[in-house]
Motif scaffolding. Structure first.
Motif, PDB file in Angstrom:
ATOM      1  N   THR A  30      43.527  25.412  32.415  1.00  0.00           N
ATOM      2  CA  THR A  30      42.910  26.404  33.449  1.00  0.00           C
ATOM      3  C   THR A  30      42.798  27.650  32.758  1.00  0.00           C
ATOM      4  O   THR A  30      43.901  28.179  32.273  1.00  0.00           O
ATOM      5  CB  THR A  30      43.815  26.513  34.582  1.00  0.00           C
ATOM      6  OG1 THR A  30      43.747  25.383  35.298  1.00  0.00           O
ATOM      7  CG2 THR A  30      43.182  27.422  35.825  1.00  0.00           C
ATOM      8  N   ILE A  31      41.750  28.377  32.436  1.00  0.00           N
ATOM      9  CA  ILE A  31      41.743  29.612  31.726  1.00  0.00           C
ATOM     10  C   ILE A  31      41.093  30.772  32.483  1.00  0.00           C
ATOM     11  O   ILE A  31      40.357  30.699  33.401  1.00  0.00           O
ATOM     12  CB  ILE A  31      40.773  29.405  30.556  1.00  0.00           C
ATOM     13  CG1 ILE A  31      39.394  28.825  30.925  1.00  0.00           C
ATOM     14  CG2 ILE A  31      41.535  28.434  29.681  1.00  0.00           C
ATOM     15  CD1 ILE A  31      38.417  29.589  30.273  1.00  0.00           C
ATOM     16  N   GLU A  32      41.474  31.857  32.084  1.00  0.00           N
ATOM     17  CA  GLU A  32      41.068  33.048  32.601  1.00  0.00           C
ATOM     18  C   GLU A  32      40.215  33.648  31.490  1.00  0.00           C
ATOM     19  O   GLU A  32      40.035  33.295  30.440  1.00  0.00           O
ATOM     20  CB  GLU A  32      42.121  34.335  32.680  1.00  0.00           C
ATOM     21  CG  GLU A  32      43.114  33.912  33.694  1.00  0.00           C
ATOM     22  CD  GLU A  32      44.121  35.119  33.600  1.00  0.00           C
ATOM     23  OE1 GLU A  32      43.902  36.401  33.755  1.00  0.00           O
ATOM     24  OE2 GLU A  32      45.168  34.698  33.656  1.00  0.00           O
ATOM     25  N   MET A  33      39.067  34.148  31.785  1.00  0.00           N
ATOM     26  CA  MET A  33      38.073  34.892  31.180  1.00  0.00           C
ATOM     27  C   MET A  33      38.113  36.121  30.753  1.00  0.00           C
ATOM     28  O   MET A  33      38.215  36.931  31.448  1.00  0.00           O
ATOM     29  CB  MET A  33      36.499  34.673  31.431  1.00  0.00           C
ATOM     30  CG  MET A  33      36.049  33.055  31.556  1.00  0.00           C
ATOM     31  SD  MET A  33      35.871  32.137  30.096  1.00  0.00           S
ATOM     32  CE  MET A  33      34.800  33.276  29.159  1.00  0.00           C
ATOM     33  N   ALA A  34      37.782  36.539  29.412  1.00  0.00           N
ATOM     34  CA  ALA A  34      38.007  37.893  28.992  1.00  0.00           C
ATOM     35  C   ALA A  34      36.522  38.293  28.488  1.00  0.00           C
ATOM     36  O   ALA A  34      36.240  37.704  27.168  1.00  0.00           O
ATOM     37  CB  ALA A  34      38.902  38.009  27.856  1.00  0.00           C
ATOM     38  N   ARG A  35      35.491  38.862  29.091  1.00  0.00           N
ATOM     39  CA  ARG A  35      34.164  38.892  28.726  1.00  0.00           C
ATOM     40  C   ARG A  35      33.959  40.554  28.359  1.00  0.00           C
ATOM     41  O   ARG A  35      33.014  40.646  27.277  1.00  0.00           O
ATOM     42  CB  ARG A  35      33.377  38.673  30.108  1.00  0.00           C
ATOM     43  CG  ARG A  35      33.366  37.133  29.935  1.00  0.00           C
ATOM     44  CD  ARG A  35      32.098  36.601  30.965  1.00  0.00           C
ATOM     45  NE  ARG A  35      31.969  35.345  31.485  1.00  0.00           N
ATOM     46  CZ  ARG A  35      32.583  34.892  32.293  1.00  0.00           C
ATOM     47  NH1 ARG A  35      33.496  35.235  33.092  1.00  0.00           N
ATOM     48  NH2 ARG A  35      32.712  33.600  32.527  1.00  0.00           N
ATOM     49  N   THR A  36      34.461  41.410  28.962  1.00  0.00           N
ATOM     50  CA  THR A  36      34.216  42.756  28.715  1.00  0.00           C
ATOM     51  C   THR A  36      34.955  43.338  27.554  1.00  0.00           C
ATOM     52  O   THR A  36      35.933  42.555  27.261  1.00  0.00           O
ATOM     53  CB  THR A  36      34.228  43.656  29.860  1.00  0.00           C
ATOM     54  OG1 THR A  36      35.802  43.553  30.267  1.00  0.00           O
ATOM     55  CG2 THR A  36      33.533  43.228  30.839  1.00  0.00           C
ATOM     56  N   ASN A  37      34.534  44.294  26.911  1.00  0.00           N
ATOM     57  CA  ASN A  37      35.446  45.184  25.883  1.00  0.00           C
ATOM     58  C   ASN A  37      36.888  45.344  26.360  1.00  0.00           C
ATOM     59  O   ASN A  37      37.861  45.135  25.735  1.00  0.00           O
ATOM     60  CB  ASN A  37      34.773  46.128  25.226  1.00  0.00           C
ATOM     61  CG  ASN A  37      33.841  46.108  24.322  1.00  0.00           C
ATOM     62  OD1 ASN A  37      33.608  45.043  23.711  1.00  0.00           O
ATOM     63  ND2 ASN A  37      32.884  46.968  24.070  1.00  0.00           N
ATOM     64  N   GLU A  38      36.885  45.878  27.616  1.00  0.00           N
ATOM     65  CA  GLU A  38      38.229  46.222  28.172  1.00  0.00           C
ATOM     66  C   GLU A  38      39.089  44.904  28.586  1.00  0.00           C
ATOM     67  O   GLU A  38      40.111  45.003  28.301  1.00  0.00           O
ATOM     68  CB  GLU A  38      37.914  46.748  29.693  1.00  0.00           C
ATOM     69  CG  GLU A  38      39.091  47.291  30.425  1.00  0.00           C
ATOM     70  CD  GLU A  38      38.790  48.007  31.741  1.00  0.00           C
ATOM     71  OE1 GLU A  38      38.709  47.248  32.615  1.00  0.00           O
ATOM     72  OE2 GLU A  38      38.674  49.358  31.487  1.00  0.00           O
ATOM     73  N   GLU A  39      38.334  43.895  28.941  1.00  0.00           N
ATOM     74  CA  GLU A  39      39.225  42.790  29.156  1.00  0.00           C
ATOM     75  C   GLU A  39      39.699  41.958  27.740  1.00  0.00           C
ATOM     76  O   GLU A  39      40.721  41.616  27.672  1.00  0.00           O
ATOM     77  CB  GLU A  39      38.458  41.673  29.888  1.00  0.00           C
ATOM     78  CG  GLU A  39      38.149  41.931  31.165  1.00  0.00           C
ATOM     79  CD  GLU A  39      37.145  40.923  32.187  1.00  0.00           C
ATOM     80  OE1 GLU A  39      36.897  41.118  33.425  1.00  0.00           O
ATOM     81  OE2 GLU A  39      36.103  40.442  31.120  1.00  0.00           O
ATOM     82  N   ARG A  40      38.863  42.140  26.966  1.00  0.00           N
ATOM     83  CA  ARG A  40      39.075  41.583  25.466  1.00  0.00           C
ATOM     84  C   ARG A  40      40.356  42.570  24.920  1.00  0.00           C
ATOM     85  O   ARG A  40      41.252  42.129  24.280  1.00  0.00           O
ATOM     86  CB  ARG A  40      38.041  41.562  24.673  1.00  0.00           C
ATOM     87  CG  ARG A  40      37.121  40.346  25.096  1.00  0.00           C
ATOM     88  CD  ARG A  40      36.196  40.189  23.864  1.00  0.00           C
ATOM     89  NE  ARG A  40      34.982  41.200  23.755  1.00  0.00           N
ATOM     90  CZ  ARG A  40      33.976  41.626  24.387  1.00  0.00           C
ATOM     91  NH1 ARG A  40      33.476  40.409  25.191  1.00  0.00           N
ATOM     92  NH2 ARG A  40      33.356  42.702  24.110  1.00  0.00           N
ATOM     93  N   GLN A  41      40.307  43.687  25.036  1.00  0.00           N
ATOM     94  CA  GLN A  41      41.408  44.619  24.513  1.00  0.00           C
ATOM     95  C   GLN A  41      42.517  44.460  25.119  1.00  0.00           C
ATOM     96  O   GLN A  41      43.575  44.353  24.399  1.00  0.00           O
ATOM     97  CB  GLN A  41      40.979  46.174  24.573  1.00  0.00           C
ATOM     98  CG  GLN A  41      39.853  46.618  23.702  1.00  0.00           C
ATOM     99  CD  GLN A  41      39.164  47.921  23.655  1.00  0.00           C
ATOM    100  OE1 GLN A  41      40.019  48.463  24.929  1.00  0.00           O
ATOM    101  NE2 GLN A  41      38.267  48.138  23.197  1.00  0.00           N
ATOM    102  N   LYS A  42      42.717  44.202  26.362  1.00  0.00           N
ATOM    103  CA  LYS A  42      44.080  43.945  27.316  1.00  0.00           C
ATOM    104  C   LYS A  42      44.476  42.563  26.984  1.00  0.00           C
ATOM    105  O   LYS A  42      45.610  42.435  26.680  1.00  0.00           O
ATOM    106  CB  LYS A  42      43.637  44.372  28.886  1.00  0.00           C
ATOM    107  CG  LYS A  42      45.075  44.007  29.506  1.00  0.00           C
ATOM    108  CD  LYS A  42      44.847  44.543  30.905  1.00  0.00           C
ATOM    109  CE  LYS A  42      46.274  44.265  31.854  1.00  0.00           C
ATOM    110  NZ  LYS A  42      46.066  44.381  33.044  1.00  0.00           N
ATOM    111  N   GLY A  43      43.485  41.704  27.069  1.00  0.00           N
ATOM    112  CA  GLY A  43      43.932  40.319  26.748  1.00  0.00           C
ATOM    113  C   GLY A  43      45.236  39.828  27.554  1.00  0.00           C
ATOM    114  O   GLY A  43      45.019  39.959  28.815  1.00  0.00           O
ATOM    115  N   LEU A  44      46.301  39.261  26.957  1.00  0.00           N
ATOM    116  CA  LEU A  44      47.343  38.839  27.676  1.00  0.00           C
ATOM    117  C   LEU A  44      48.605  39.643  27.346  1.00  0.00           C
ATOM    118  O   LEU A  44      49.600  39.393  27.931  1.00  0.00           O
ATOM    119  CB  LEU A  44      48.086  37.473  27.272  1.00  0.00           C
ATOM    120  CG  LEU A  44      46.959  36.463  27.657  1.00  0.00           C
ATOM    121  CD1 LEU A  44      47.079  34.936  27.058  1.00  0.00           C
ATOM    122  CD2 LEU A  44      46.945  36.220  29.000  1.00  0.00           C
ATOM    123  N   MET A  45      48.268  41.053  27.171  1.00  0.00           N
ATOM    124  CA  MET A  45      49.171  42.080  27.102  1.00  0.00           C
ATOM    125  C   MET A  45      49.910  42.311  28.189  1.00  0.00           C
ATOM    126  O   MET A  45      49.482  42.027  29.455  1.00  0.00           O
ATOM    127  CB  MET A  45      48.651  43.436  26.793  1.00  0.00           C
ATOM    128  CG  MET A  45      48.073  43.789  25.348  1.00  0.00           C
ATOM    129  SD  MET A  45      47.327  45.527  25.066  1.00  0.00           S
ATOM    130  CE  MET A  45      46.888  45.392  23.435  1.00  0.00           C
TER     131      MET A  45
END
Length: 139
Positions: A30-45
């Protein structure tokens, strides 16, 4: 209270299933998506845990060389770098928490799947295995 409920619903709505096909069978996450620049930068931080069977899939449309890091990430992760056709290009296992060392994809990839460290070894996931998810062509 309504804002919290709406936020939780929005997060749940962006979850999906992903399968990895190995020589030993199919493993479902089961996964969460990181599509935007903001989501990709934050990731699993800033997260203190990531249950087995869960992860985050980073969408790097279009395919490109990418580098990841573990800044502000408190748990070790396996990073699976995935080609546009769903083939795992490379795996960085048990990445070091809080490290700012860059972890390269080793070539153009469409996505990166982050799961709890040790998952690839435990499940026998290797470069060349296939990932099934709508992000990758043919799905």
């Amino acid at each position: 209270m309504l804002v919290l409920a709406a936020g939780a619903a929005a997060q749940a709505a962006d979850e999906s299933m992903l399968e990895i096909v190995t020589k030993d069978g199919v493993h479902v996450f089961t996964i969460e998506m990181a599509r935007t620049n903001e989501e990709r930068q934050k990731g699993l931080m800033f997260r203190k845990e990531l249950p087995e069977g869960r992860g985050m899939l980073f969408d790097f449309k279009p395919d490109q060389d990418v580098s990841m890091w573990m800044r502000n990430t408190y748990i070790p992760l396996d990073m699976l770098f995935i080609n546009g056709d769903g083939t795992i290009r490379r795996i960085a296992e048990n990445t070091e928490p809080l490290s700012e060392r860059t972890i390269p994809s080793g070539g153009p990839v469409r996505g990166v799947l982050e799961v709890i460290g040790g998952t690839a070894k435990k499940l026998g996931i290797k470069a060349g295995d296939k990932v099934a998810h709508p992000l990758f062509s043919g799905q």
